[in-house]
Write an enzyme that holds these catalytic residues in place. Structure first.
Site, short mmCIF file in Angstrom:
data_model
loop_
_atom_site.label_atom_id
_atom_site.label_comp_id
_atom_site.label_asym_id
_atom_site.label_seq_id
_atom_site.Cartn_x
_atom_site.Cartn_y
_atom_site.Cartn_z
N ASP A 171 10.03 5.62 -10.39
CA ASP A 171 9.65 6.22 -11.67
C ASP A 171 10.40 7.51 -11.95
O ASP A 171 10.71 7.82 -13.11
CB ASP A 171 8.14 6.50 -11.68
N SER A 215 0.81 -1.21 0.00
CA SER A 215 0.00 0.00 0.00
C SER A 215 0.85 1.27 0.00
O SER A 215 1.50 1.59 -0.99
CB SER A 215 -0.96 -0.04 1.20
N LYS A 252 -0.73 -4.30 -3.12
CA LYS A 252 -2.01 -3.73 -2.71
C LYS A 252 -2.10 -2.31 -3.26
O LYS A 252 -1.61 -1.37 -2.66
CB LYS A 252 -2.17 -3.72 -1.19
#
Length: 425
Positions: free
Chosen positions: A285, A274, A299
Site C-alpha cells: 500500500d 496472518s 487470514k
C-alpha cells in the site's frame, strides 16, 4: 439500536432457558452415558464445541496447549514442525516450517493429514490431533497424507525439538535475500542483524532486497508491526476493527528506514498468512515494495488469547486486520503486484490451493476500496518488463527451476537497478 427494557428482559429469559437446556443435557450424559465421564471432560468438551463453532481460529487451550503456545512464540517447541488447522474434519497443513522433520520429509502446504499412526483423524478436535502428533524426541510417527488428486500416501517422520530460526539470509550477487519463516520474539532482532551483515558484505554495491514470506504462517502481531517498521519511514502499518468502535486500533511507523530506501521485492504464496499478510499489505500500500508470487492465504482476523482458570486459556477472534488503504485481508488475501507461479521440472495439472475462504465458518471478507490510497509524496513503482532468466550451465538452470519465483524477483531488482542507473557488476 438499544433494546427496550421489555426486549432485554425477554432476551435474558431466553438465555436462561438455553442454559437450562445445557444443564439438562449435562446431567443426562453424566448419569446415563455408557461409560463414566468426568465433569471436567464434559465441561471442556462443551467449551471446545462452543468456541470451535464460531470460526476456524477460535478455540479452547487446555493447560498443556497453552504452555505449548507460549513456548512456540518464544521460537522453540517440540513436534514435527508444521502449522496446522482443521478443515472438514481432518488436519490441514497451512505450511511446514523450514528445516524441520516435516519439511525434510516432504510435507507441503495444503496437504491433509487423514490418519496418525493408522488411526483416523476424523472425529478428533484440532487439539486432540496435535496432541497425538506430539511425543518424545527421536520417536517416529506415521501420518497419512492426502494431496490434491493423488492417492493417499504415508510419511514416516521422526519427532524432534523444533528450534525455529525465524530469519535466514544470504547474498545473491549484489542483492540481499531475507527469509522470514515465522513471527516470533526473535524475528525483528534477527532481521536487523541480517540486514547489518548484508550491508557489511556488499557495501555500496548493494542493489536491493528480497523479503521472502512464502509459507510463513504468521505469529505475533507486534513482530509483524516492528518488521514492517524496519522498512517504512512513516505512515500507518495496520489497523484492527472489532465489534465495537472503541476496540479499533491503529499502528504507525516510526521515522527511519533500515535499508535506506533501497528497492524491495516481497515474495508471498498461498502459505503466507496472518502476520505475513500484514507486512506484505503495508509495504504494498505504501508503494515501498513490489509484491510478487501468488495470492496469500487470507487470514485477516485477530485472535486474543484470554487466560482462564486452572492455567488454561481461550483463543477468541476479536477483530479484523486492515491494510493502510483500508483493505480487509480476511478471506481475500493479498494479491501480488506481479503474479508468478512457482515452476517445477514437470508440468502437472494445476491444483487449486486452499485458502482461508475455503475453511468452514470463516469470517466473511469485505470489499476493498476502489482505489487504494497511496501515501502522499511517494512515487509510483515504475513499470519494468522482466527479462527472461538466463542460466549459464545446467547447474544454474536447475537452481532457477527449483525456485523460479526467487529467480524472477532477483531479475526484477536487477532491472530496477538498471532503470535507476546503478552499476551492475
Amino acid at each position: 439500536m438499544a433494546m427496550t427494557p421489555l426486549q432485554a428482559s425477554a432476551q435474558e429469559a431466553d438465555t436462561y432457558r438455553q442454559l437450562k437446556l445445557f444443564g439438562e443435557v449435562f446431567e443426562r450424559v453424566r448419569a446415563d452415558f455408557v461409560e463414566e465421564v468426568s465433569d471436567q471432560e464434559l465441561i471442556e468438551a462443551a467449551v471446545r464445541g462452543m468456541l470451535n463453532h464460531l470460526d476456524p481460529h477460535s478455540g479452547y487451550l487446555d493447560p498443556d496447549s497453552f504452555r505449548e503456545m507460549r513456548t512456540q512464540t518464544r521460537g522453540e517447541f517440540g513436534g514435527l514442525g508444521i502449522e496446522v488447522t482443521m478443515e472438514n474434519g481432518v488436519v490441514k497443513v497451512v505450511s511446514p516450517i523450514d528445516d524441520t522433520p516435516a519439511y525434510r520429509a516432504g510435507v507441503e502446504a495444503g496437504d491433509f493429514i487423514t490418519h496418525i499412526d493408522g488411526e483416523q483423524v476424523m472425529g478428533l478436535t484440532l487439539s486432540e490431533a496435535v496432541d497425538r502428533m506430539r511425543g518424545p524426541v527421536d520417536s517416529p510417527i506415521t501420518v497419512t497424507i492426502r494431496r490434491g488428486e493423488q492417492e493417499p500416501f504415508d510419511l514416516e517422520i521422526v519427532r524432534d525439538i523444533i528450534k525455529v530460526q525465524s530469519v535466514r539470509s544470504r547474498v545473491e550477487g549484489n542483492i540481499g535475500y531475507l527469509r522470514v519463516t515465522s513471527f516470533s520474539e526473535q524475528t525483528t532482532p534477527g532481521l536487523e542483524e541480517a540486514v547489518a551483515e548484508i550491508e557489511a558484505e556488499l557495501g555500496d554495491d548493494l542493489q536491493g532486497y528480497v523479503l521472502d514470506l512464502r509459507n510463513n504462517p504468521g505469529g505475533l502481531l507486534e513482530q509483524a508491526i516492528s518488521v514492517t517498521d524496519l522498512f517504512l519511514d512513516r505512515g500507518e502499518i495496520v489497523s484492527t476493527r472489532g465489534r465495537h468502535d472503541e476496540d479499533s486500533q491503529r499502528w504507525n511507523a516510526t521515522a527511519g528506514d533500515d535499508i535506506e530506501g533501497l528497492p524491495m521485492v516481497v515474495l508471498i504464496n498461498s502459505g503466507s498468512a496472518s502476520a505475513s499478510e500484514i507486512v506484505a499489505g503495508a509495504l504494498q500500500d505504501h508503494r515501498r515494495a513490489i509484491v510478487m508470487g501468488t495470492t496469500s492465504f487470507g487470514k485477516g482476523s485477530v485472535q486474543t488469547v484470554i487466560p482462564l482458570g486452572a492455567e488454561g486459556a481461550m483463543r477468541l477472534t476479536t477483530a479484523r486486520y486492515y491494510t493502510p488503504s483500508g483493505r480487509s485481508i480476511q478471506a481475500m488475501g493479498i494479491e501480488p503486484d506481479i503474479l508468478v507461479e512457482q515452476a517445477t521440472v514437470t508440468t502437472p495439472e494445476q491444483q487449486r490451493q486452499r485458502r482461508e475462504a475455503d475453511l468452514r465458518r470463516h469470517l466473511d471478507g469485505e470489499e476493498a476500496p476502489e482505489t487504494p490510497a497511496a501515501p502522499e509524496d511517494e512515487e509510483a513503482v515504475p513499470e519494468v518488463i522482466l527479462p527472461e532468466p538466463e542460466a549459464d550451465g545446467d547447474e544454474e538452470a536447475a537452481e532457477i527451476i527449483e525456485d523460479y519465483q526467487l529467480a524472477r524477483a532477483l531479475d526484477l531488482l536487477r532491472g530496477l537497478a538498471l532503470f535507476n542507473g546503478r552499476i551492475v557488476n
